[in-house]
Design a protein around this motif. Structure first.
Motif, mmCIF file in Angstrom:
data_model
loop_
_atom_site.group_PDB
_atom_site.id
_atom_site.type_symbol
_atom_site.label_atom_id
_atom_site.label_comp_id
_atom_site.label_asym_id
_atom_site.label_seq_id
_atom_site.Cartn_x
_atom_site.Cartn_y
_atom_site.Cartn_z
ATOM 1 N N THR A 297 1.408 -1.006 -12.783
ATOM 2 C CA THR A 297 1.739 0.358 -13.206
ATOM 3 C C THR A 297 0.841 0.773 -14.357
ATOM 4 O O THR A 297 0.308 1.895 -14.381
ATOM 5 C CB THR A 297 3.218 0.439 -13.641
ATOM 6 O OG1 THR A 297 4.056 0.155 -12.514
ATOM 7 C CG2 THR A 297 3.563 1.815 -14.194
ATOM 8 N N GLN A 298 0.661 -0.113 -15.323
ATOM 9 C CA GLN A 298 -0.182 0.201 -16.468
ATOM 10 C C GLN A 298 -1.650 0.315 -16.064
ATOM 11 O O GLN A 298 -2.388 1.165 -16.585
ATOM 12 C CB GLN A 298 0.007 -0.866 -17.544
ATOM 13 C CG GLN A 298 1.421 -0.901 -18.105
ATOM 14 C CD GLN A 298 1.603 -1.916 -19.224
ATOM 15 O OE1 GLN A 298 0.631 -2.301 -19.888
ATOM 16 N NE2 GLN A 298 2.831 -2.345 -19.461
ATOM 17 N N ILE A 299 -2.071 -0.519 -15.114
ATOM 18 C CA ILE A 299 -3.452 -0.446 -14.631
ATOM 19 C C ILE A 299 -3.700 0.870 -13.902
ATOM 20 O O ILE A 299 -4.676 1.579 -14.157
ATOM 21 C CB ILE A 299 -3.761 -1.637 -13.700
ATOM 22 C CG1 ILE A 299 -3.722 -2.955 -14.487
ATOM 23 C CG2 ILE A 299 -5.111 -1.445 -13.022
ATOM 24 C CD1 ILE A 299 -3.766 -4.190 -13.603
ATOM 25 N N VAL B 294 2.090 4.826 -9.442
ATOM 26 C CA VAL B 294 2.450 3.555 -8.825
ATOM 27 C C VAL B 294 3.423 3.761 -7.668
ATOM 28 O O VAL B 294 3.436 2.986 -6.711
ATOM 29 C CB VAL B 294 3.039 2.584 -9.872
ATOM 30 C CG1 VAL B 294 4.450 2.998 -10.292
ATOM 31 C CG2 VAL B 294 3.048 1.149 -9.347
ATOM 32 N N TRP B 295 4.205 4.844 -7.730
ATOM 33 C CA TRP B 295 5.150 5.108 -6.639
ATOM 34 C C TRP B 295 4.412 5.429 -5.341
ATOM 35 O O TRP B 295 4.840 5.018 -4.258
ATOM 36 C CB TRP B 295 6.091 6.250 -7.018
ATOM 37 C CG TRP B 295 6.861 5.973 -8.274
ATOM 38 C CD1 TRP B 295 6.666 6.551 -9.498
ATOM 39 C CD2 TRP B 295 7.918 5.018 -8.442
ATOM 40 N NE1 TRP B 295 7.537 6.025 -10.420
ATOM 41 C CE2 TRP B 295 8.320 5.086 -9.802
ATOM 42 C CE3 TRP B 295 8.564 4.128 -7.590
ATOM 43 C CZ2 TRP B 295 9.339 4.288 -10.323
ATOM 44 C CZ3 TRP B 295 9.574 3.329 -8.101
ATOM 45 C CH2 TRP B 295 9.956 3.421 -9.452
ATOM 46 N N ASP B 296 3.302 6.146 -5.450
ATOM 47 C CA ASP B 296 2.496 6.435 -4.261
ATOM 48 C C ASP B 296 1.885 5.158 -3.699
ATOM 49 O O ASP B 296 1.822 4.955 -2.484
ATOM 50 C CB ASP B 296 1.384 7.425 -4.605
ATOM 51 C CG ASP B 296 1.917 8.814 -4.948
ATOM 52 O OD1 ASP B 296 3.074 9.111 -4.578
ATOM 53 O OD2 ASP B 296 1.177 9.584 -5.588
ATOM 54 N N LEU C 234 3.041 2.029 -4.116
ATOM 55 C CA LEU C 234 4.101 1.173 -3.555
ATOM 56 C C LEU C 234 4.591 1.689 -2.216
ATOM 57 O O LEU C 234 4.925 0.898 -1.324
ATOM 58 C CB LEU C 234 5.270 1.079 -4.540
ATOM 59 C CG LEU C 234 4.997 0.317 -5.836
ATOM 60 C CD1 LEU C 234 6.193 0.414 -6.773
ATOM 61 C CD2 LEU C 234 4.662 -1.147 -5.557
ATOM 62 N N ALA C 235 4.632 3.009 -2.055
ATOM 63 C CA ALA C 235 5.062 3.570 -0.771
ATOM 64 C C ALA C 235 4.107 3.168 0.350
ATOM 65 O O ALA C 235 4.537 2.844 1.464
ATOM 66 C CB ALA C 235 5.152 5.089 -0.870
ATOM 67 N N ALA C 236 2.803 3.165 0.038
ATOM 68 C CA ALA C 236 1.820 2.770 1.042
ATOM 69 C C ALA C 236 1.867 1.266 1.301
ATOM 70 O O ALA C 236 1.905 0.820 2.455
ATOM 71 C CB ALA C 236 0.421 3.190 0.590
ATOM 72 N N ALA C 237 1.882 0.477 0.232
ATOM 73 C CA ALA C 237 1.891 -0.977 0.386
ATOM 74 C C ALA C 237 3.175 -1.466 1.052
ATOM 75 O O ALA C 237 3.175 -2.476 1.772
ATOM 76 C CB ALA C 237 1.731 -1.649 -0.974
ATOM 77 N N GLY C 238 4.259 -0.743 0.847
ATOM 78 C CA GLY C 238 5.547 -1.153 1.398
ATOM 79 C C GLY C 238 5.647 -1.079 2.901
ATOM 80 O O GLY C 238 6.626 -1.566 3.489
ATOM 81 N N THR C 239 4.647 -0.479 3.547
ATOM 82 C CA THR C 239 4.666 -0.434 5.020
ATOM 83 C C THR C 239 4.268 -1.775 5.629
ATOM 84 O O THR C 239 4.452 -1.976 6.836
ATOM 85 C CB THR C 239 3.721 0.663 5.535
ATOM 86 O OG1 THR C 239 2.373 0.364 5.112
ATOM 87 C CG2 THR C 239 4.127 2.028 5.009
ATOM 88 N N ASN D 290 11.541 7.534 -11.079
ATOM 89 C CA ASN D 290 11.188 8.428 -9.975
ATOM 90 C C ASN D 290 12.434 8.913 -9.231
ATOM 91 O O ASN D 290 12.410 9.160 -8.034
ATOM 92 C CB ASN D 290 10.242 7.713 -8.998
ATOM 93 C CG ASN D 290 9.382 8.674 -8.196
ATOM 94 O OD1 ASN D 290 8.986 9.731 -8.700
ATOM 95 N ND2 ASN D 290 9.088 8.325 -6.957
ATOM 96 N N ALA D 291 13.528 9.052 -9.962
ATOM 97 C CA ALA D 291 14.807 9.403 -9.346
ATOM 98 C C ALA D 291 14.894 10.863 -8.954
ATOM 99 O O ALA D 291 15.712 11.237 -8.097
ATOM 100 C CB ALA D 291 15.945 9.061 -10.307
#
Length: 428
Positions: A225-227, A235-237, A239-244, A411-412
Motif C-alpha cells: 500500500t505504501q509502495i 491498492v484497492w484497484d 487487489l481487485a485485479a490480483a484477487g481474480t 474503502n467502505a
C-alpha cells in the motif's frame, strides 16, 4: 457420566462468557470473574462485549460469582483470561498466573480435576509455568492429583458465523485419558468437532502461529500500500485485479489492533529469542503494522495540503474500536492514529457510537464526542467502518468545512453513494 461433570470458567470476557454459556447447556457451569462490575452487569443480563444477548443470558443456567470460595469443587477448570504484552512488547503473564493461583487454591485432593488453559501463550507456559504454580499453591502433584490441558481460544469478536459452538476446537491433554475427557467436554459444546493436537506445546504453538501468519500477511499488504501510494496507485484497484487469481490470498490493508493479531506474534518472538533464534519475519511484520497509523496520518496530512488545505486543522475521527461493529477497545490502533494527527498539529474529535466513553477515557485519555454537530471539520476520517457509521455517513459530510476532505481507511464508502460528488476523498 460426562453430563454430571461440573465446570468452572475463570474469566468472563470475550472468550470466557460465550464458552461458559455454551457449556451451561450440558453441564453445571460456574463463571468466575474478579470484576464485580462485570458480574453485576451479567446478572442484569447485560453483556458489554455484545457477544451474548439478554435473552440468552436470561435463559442460561450459568452461575456467576466473584468469589472463588463460593464455587464448589469442579471436574474442569477452564482459564480464559487475557495475556497482553507490556510497554516493551514483552509477554505479560501476570493475569494468567494470578488466575492459576486462584485455581490452585480451589483444587482438592481426590478430585483429579483437569485444568484447561485457553489463554494465548507461547509453547511451554502451560506445563513449565502453570503446572508448577498449581502444584505450589495446591500442595498437590500435577499428573497424579490434577491434570493439564490446553485448547486455544478462537473467538473472533463480532463474528456471528465462527462462534464457539460451530468452530473446530483444537484440544490437547497431559495423558491420553485426559485428552479424551477434554474431547468429550468440547464435543458437547461445538458442532465443529475437535482436533486432537499431538501435545500441549503443539496446541499452544498452533494458536500463536495462526495470528502471526495473519499479521505477516497484513503487513505485506500494508507495505505494498505504501509502495503503490508513491506510484499514485490505489491498492484497492490492485487487489481487485490480483484477487481474480485462484490462489491469491485476499488480505486487506489497515490498522492491526485488538488483543490477538497485534499481540500474539510478540509471544512467539519472545520465546524464539530466548532460544537463540532471530524472529526477523515476525518482528518485521509487527514493525510494519505498528507503524501504519503514523504513515496514514502523514500521507493524509500531505494530501490535504496538496489539495488546498491551509495547514493543520480540525479532524473528526469516526470509530475508535479496534475493528468494525464491535465495542472492543483493546489495543486499538485508532488511538495511535489520533496521536499521529495531533503530532502533526491537528485537533481531533473522536466519535464512536459503540464504545464505552468512560473506557475510552480510561484507556487512552480520549473523550468521545457523542453527537458531533459543528460544520468546521477540515478532515473526516472513517477509521472504523461500523455499519451504523457507513449507513448514515451522509450526515457527517455536512460537517465538512469548505475545502475539507473525507478519509476512507477501509474503502467502505466505495459504491455506497454516501460520499458527495466533488468532495475530495483519500483512500489507500
Amino acid at each position: 457420566m460426562l453430563g454430571d461433570k461440573r465446570v468452572i470458567v475463570i474469566g468472563l470476557g470475550y472468550v470466557g462468557l460465550p464458552l461458559a454459556v455454551a457449556l451451561a447447556k450440558s453441564f453445571e457451569t460456574w463463571g468466575l470473574d474478579v470484576d464485580t462490575g462485570r458480574i453485576a452487569e451479567l446478572e442484569r443480563q447485560h453483556d458489554r462485549t455484545g457477544e451474548i444477548n439478554a435473552e440468552r443470558l436470561a435463559a442460561s443456567s450459568l452461575r456467576l460469582t466473584t468469589d472463588p470460595a463460593a464455587c464448589p469443587d469442579a471436574d474442569f477448570y477452564i482459564v480464559t483470561v487475557p495475556t497482553p504484552v507490556d510497554a516493551n512488547n514483552q509477554p505479560d503473564l501476570g493475569i494468567v498466573m494470578a488466575a492459576t493461583r486462584t485455581v490452585g487454591g480451589m483444587l482438592k485432593a481426590g478430585r483429579r480435576s483437569i485444568v484447561i488453559y485457553e489463554s494465548t501463550v507461547y509453547p511451554g507456559v502451560t506445563e513449565d509455568m502453570c503446572g508448577p504454580e498449581l502444584e505450589r499453591i495446591s500442595g498437590l502433584t500435577c499428573g497424579e492429583d490434577f491434570f493439564l490441558g490446553y485448547s486455544p481460544e478462537r473467538i473472533n469478536p463480532g463474528d456471528r458465523e465462527h462462534t464457539v459452538d460451530r468452530i473446530t476446537k483444537v484440544i490437547s491433554g497431559q495423558t491420553p485419558a485426559v485428552l479424551e475427557a477434554i474431547a468429550g467436554l468440547y464435543n458437547k459444546v461445538t458442532s465443529g468437532g475437535v482436533f486432537r493436537a499431538a501435545s500441549i506445546k503443539a496446541a499452544e504453538a498452533a494458536k500463536v502461529i495462526e495470528n502471526a501468519q495473519r499479521d505477516i500477511n497484513i503487513a505485506f499488504v500494508n507495505e505494498i500500500t505504501q509502495i503503490f501510494a508513491k506510484m499514485d496507485l490505489s491498492v484497492w484497484d490492485v487487489l481487485a485485479a490480483a484477487g481474480t487469481k485462484w490462489n491469491f490470498l485476499k488480505f486487506e490493508p489497515g490498522l492491526v489492533g485488538g488483543h490477538c493479531i497485534g499481540v500474539d506474534p510478540y509471544y512467539l518472538a519472545h520465546r524464539a529469542t530466548e532460544l537463540g533464534c532471530d524472529p526477523r519475519i515476525i518482528l518485521a511484520g509487527r514493525d510494519m503494522n505498528d507503524g501504519m497509523a503514523a504513515w496514514v496520518a502523514k500521507d493524509v496530512h500531505d494530501w490535504h495540503m496538496r489539495t488546498g488545505g491551509t495547514g493543520a486543522g480540525k479532524v473528526l475521527m469516526l470509530g475508535l474500536a479496534f475493528k468494525q461493529d464491535v465495542p472492543d477497545l483493546r489495543n486499538s490502533k485508532v488511538a495511535d492514529l489520533v496521536a499521529a494527527f495531533q503530532g502533526l498539529g491537528h485537533r481531533v474529535d473522536v466519535h464512536d457510537p459503540l464504545v464505552s466513553a468512560p473506557e475510552a477515557l480510561h484507556e487512552y485519555g480520549l473523550e468521545i464526542v457523542s453527537a458531533p454537530d459543528t460544520a468546521d471539520y477540515d478532515l473526516i476520517v472513517l477509521a472504523v467502518p461500523h455499519r451504523e457509521l457507513v449507513e448514515d455517513f451522509a450526515r457527517f459530510t455536512g460537517l465538512l468545512a469548505p475545502g475539507g476532505g473525507i478519509v476512507d481507511l477501509k474503502n467502505a464508502l466505495a459504491g455506497s453513494g454516501q460520499a458527495p460528488v466533488g468532495t475530495k476523498l483519500w483512500t489507500m
